[in-house]
Scaffold this motif. Sequence first.
Motif: not given
Length: 533
Positions: A1-20
């Motif tokens: 399972m995904i424990t953490q998501i990091k997205i940088r520079g993709y569409r509206i996400y400049r620097d986004f972190t989520l722990r689902p």
Amino acid sequence: MITQIKIRGYRIYRDFTLRPNARLNILVGGNDAGKSTLIEAIALALNGRIGGRGVLEELNPYWFNTDMVEEFVALRKAGKKVALPEILIELYLDKRDDLQGLCGAINTDVPTNACPGVSLRIFPNEEYRDMLDEWLKSPTALLPVEYYTYEWRSFADQELTRRPRALSVAVIDSRTVRSTSGVDYHLRQILSDHLEPSEKASISLSYREVKASMTESALSDVNTRLALLEASLENEPMALAMDQSSRSSWEGSVTPHVDDVPFSMAGQGQQAAIKISLAMKRHSAKASIVMIEEPENHLSHTSLATLLSRIEALATDQQQLFISTHSTYVLNRLGLNSLLLLNRNTASKITELTPDTVRYFQRLPGYDTLRMVLAKKVVLVEGPSDEIIFERVFKDKYRLTPMASGIDVISMRGLALARCLELCAAINKQVAVMRDNDGVEPVKLREPVEKWLDGARRELFIGDVSDGKTLEPQLIHHNGEKGLRTILGITVAADLETWMIREKTEGALRIAESTDALIPPAYMEAAAKFIHG
């Protein structure tokens, strides 16, 4: 399972972190909050593809975060030598035995985090350095994506060429059918996972034999004639044969049917339900991730209830679900405790709701909790008449309606005040609550909900007992019987309080439409001041 998501520079996400959440994640947010983008980014990093097509086939300048691009262009034009924008998506996975091949520390976590994971990075291709340098002399917001490349790697720093076998992902977009054939990339993937390797091999062999038999039968007479054409250089005989290459495999020719109707001709609600059911019934031994966009689309209320029951029944600890929705029914039914509130570059989780409160809203799936969740500020009232009169009071005071000021006035319609306040506290929502005293001193009515009130973001406003038990006598007390009769158009022959209590909504509408001045009850005016700020 995904424990953490990091997205940088993709569409509206400049620097986004989520722990689902480990099992269920209900993605909620306003339009352009990033729900679909989040699902798209997860699928992109897991598959190395988007909609069944390669990254470089689909890459365009609008993938890059506009704020980052605008800042880059401004700094470049100011003479600063800053690097071209990049995109990075990282998925951190739990430490399962079957994911150990993806385990490593090649990620951006600080301090060092050695765990299984995958990353997808899109960056300038140094092979085109000359072209990039020429473009950088006069940069624009439209990045030269033709000169970009990508890397899809595990955290063990191994290049990935296809989705790791230990991971399976299904994306079901209920809003539209993406493939003209009705059998899109993700459905093919789901169906393929339902077949054992021996079954796939058997089907493939039979399919080749069928194609070979067509060459010997249906095409035989045609080939006899073609052999006489003498079209080749050395007069070798020419013939037609069925394509036996991998690009014409059975997966592209076999189409699912529903009740003897091709899948592509079934209703979109039916298609979505089938995809969801198939995805969630896949082999549970795999670490499956199922992402569903707006399951409420194209479904009647009854069909939606059936589908949600199926999702609840099929959900297991071996699958992680991400469900985006605009439906209060979906949110309440599947559980407020799974809520992820998205707002472009941020995400908030509900972590403080008690199980009893979650069950309470599940038993009342029709109540519009989504309005409460998405509103900037909330005023909770007891019924429609309170809502109508408060809006009149607020507009008289601030020359704007509450909605125009970013304030949503919501009727609790008999819901327990404590449950509503607990939800508002869990999502840190600014809320003013108004209620009748019903002949009880306000201090006594505050006691059961005191722990959720802080006087700054959440407050309860109750009319003085001496002014009357409910809103109607409160209005009479502050405006006088004569003045209120004039506003309502009620003759002296009728008992004013009795009429107002009997005709609550009609009386509220007349007050709202009247041009005569209205003196509001003190508690209502105080609530307006509190929520306006």
